[in-house]
Design a protein around this motif. Structure first.
Motif, mmCIF file in Angstrom:
data_model
loop_
_atom_site.group_PDB
_atom_site.id
_atom_site.type_symbol
_atom_site.label_atom_id
_atom_site.label_comp_id
_atom_site.label_asym_id
_atom_site.label_seq_id
_atom_site.Cartn_x
_atom_site.Cartn_y
_atom_site.Cartn_z
ATOM 1 N N UNK A 22 -1.982 -5.632 1.150
ATOM 2 C CA UNK A 22 -1.251 -4.706 0.388
ATOM 3 C C UNK A 22 0.240 -4.772 -0.065
ATOM 4 N N UNK A 23 0.734 -5.316 1.181
ATOM 5 C CA UNK A 23 2.395 -5.595 1.265
ATOM 6 C C UNK A 23 2.452 -6.949 0.752
ATOM 7 N N UNK A 24 1.594 -7.711 0.949
ATOM 8 C CA UNK A 24 1.786 -9.304 0.330
ATOM 9 C C UNK A 24 1.493 -9.569 -0.974
ATOM 10 N N UNK A 25 0.521 -8.735 -1.521
ATOM 11 C CA UNK A 25 0.161 -9.011 -2.991
ATOM 12 C C UNK A 25 0.378 -8.169 -3.879
ATOM 13 N N UNK A 26 0.764 -6.785 -3.519
ATOM 14 C CA UNK A 26 0.979 -5.680 -4.507
ATOM 15 C C UNK A 26 2.453 -5.545 -4.221
ATOM 16 N N UNK A 27 3.237 -5.956 -5.378
ATOM 17 C CA UNK A 27 4.735 -5.842 -5.461
ATOM 18 C C UNK A 27 5.143 -4.751 -6.209
ATOM 19 N N UNK A 28 4.301 -4.383 -7.020
ATOM 20 C CA UNK A 28 4.561 -3.008 -7.802
ATOM 21 C C UNK A 28 3.403 -2.198 -7.993
ATOM 22 N N UNK A 29 3.502 -0.885 -8.425
ATOM 23 C CA UNK A 29 2.239 -0.063 -8.647
ATOM 24 C C UNK A 29 2.811 1.184 -9.337
ATOM 25 N N UNK A 30 1.648 1.723 -9.628
ATOM 26 C CA UNK A 30 1.638 3.171 -9.947
ATOM 27 C C UNK A 30 0.387 3.820 -9.893
ATOM 28 N N UNK A 31 0.517 5.257 -9.825
ATOM 29 C CA UNK A 31 -0.860 5.907 -9.593
ATOM 30 C C UNK A 31 -0.403 7.329 -9.925
ATOM 31 N N UNK A 32 -1.463 8.236 -9.985
ATOM 32 C CA UNK A 32 -1.541 9.641 -10.108
ATOM 33 C C UNK A 32 -1.917 9.986 -8.613
#
Length: 204
Positions: A22-32
């Motif tokens: 998660x930390x290596x591949x997801x550099x940004x994100x958004x969610x409810x």
């Protein structure tokens, strides 16, 4: 990126692997999100819960935003230097230096740290059994003087699904993330905050 040697953890470390990925591949994100906070029983009464709903976004490192919409409006913004908390009903803004407020918080697990080794400077990480179709990781803050006693993070695959928080007051908070968009385009303006005109600003 500092990768962890395979021998550093048990072969069954699904939660640690999920956090690492998660930390290596997801550099940004958004969610409810839906947040349920349960207070401990008091004076013989049953435990009480309250539910909030809102949206969450982040860009690594050090930038994130929570917008609570129900039942009360509240905004929490970390811009890399300052954490802003705006309570709409009170028309009050609290500002804290991010370097002093972030390291052992849930946000450090989700959005602030750059890799697992970075997390280990502030947390003791322990693998947890899979449950409810999720891989789990427990994080205990090394600092003993903070309000957070223990955190549990649940991943569905390599995406954040649940964050459980136990604090020193006996409260349990569970955030469930929905419609998670990994590596979403999040505008820089999302993390810019200016206190509204007339708001009472408290700097800590």
């Amino acid at each position: 990126m500092v990768l962890i040697a395979a021998s550093a953890y048990p072969a069954s470390s699904a939660g640690l692997n999920a956090m690492e990925n998660f930390m290596r591949t997801v550099k940004s994100g958004k969610a409810d999100f839906v947040q349920v906070v349960t207070a401990p029983p008091k004076d013989g009464q049953a435990a009480r819960s309250k539910t909030s709903r809102g949206s969450f976004s982040f860009v690594r490192p050090q930038r994130f935003r929570f917008d609570y919409r129900q039942p009360f409006e509240q905004t929490i913004v970390a811009d890399g230097q300052t954490i802003w908390l705006y309570d709409v009903d009170l028309n009050q803004v609290t500002a804290r230096k991010q370097s002093q407020a972030l390291s052992s918080t849930p946000a450090a697990l989700v959005a602030a740290a750059v890799d697992v080794k970075d997390l280990q400077s502030d947390f003791v990480l322990q693998e947890q059994p899979d449950k409810d179709g999720l891989s789990w990781l427990q994080a205990t803050p090394k600092a003993k003087d903070g309000q957070i006693q223990q955190l549990r993070v649940g991943f569905k695959g390599d995406l954040l699904a649940v964050l459980e928080i136990a604090d020193s007051f006996g409260q349990r908070s569970v955030l469930t993330f929905q419609n998670f968009e990994a590596n979403a385009a999040v505008p820089a303006s999302t993390f810019q905050f200016k206190p509204p005109a007339g708001a009472d600003v408290v700097r800590q």
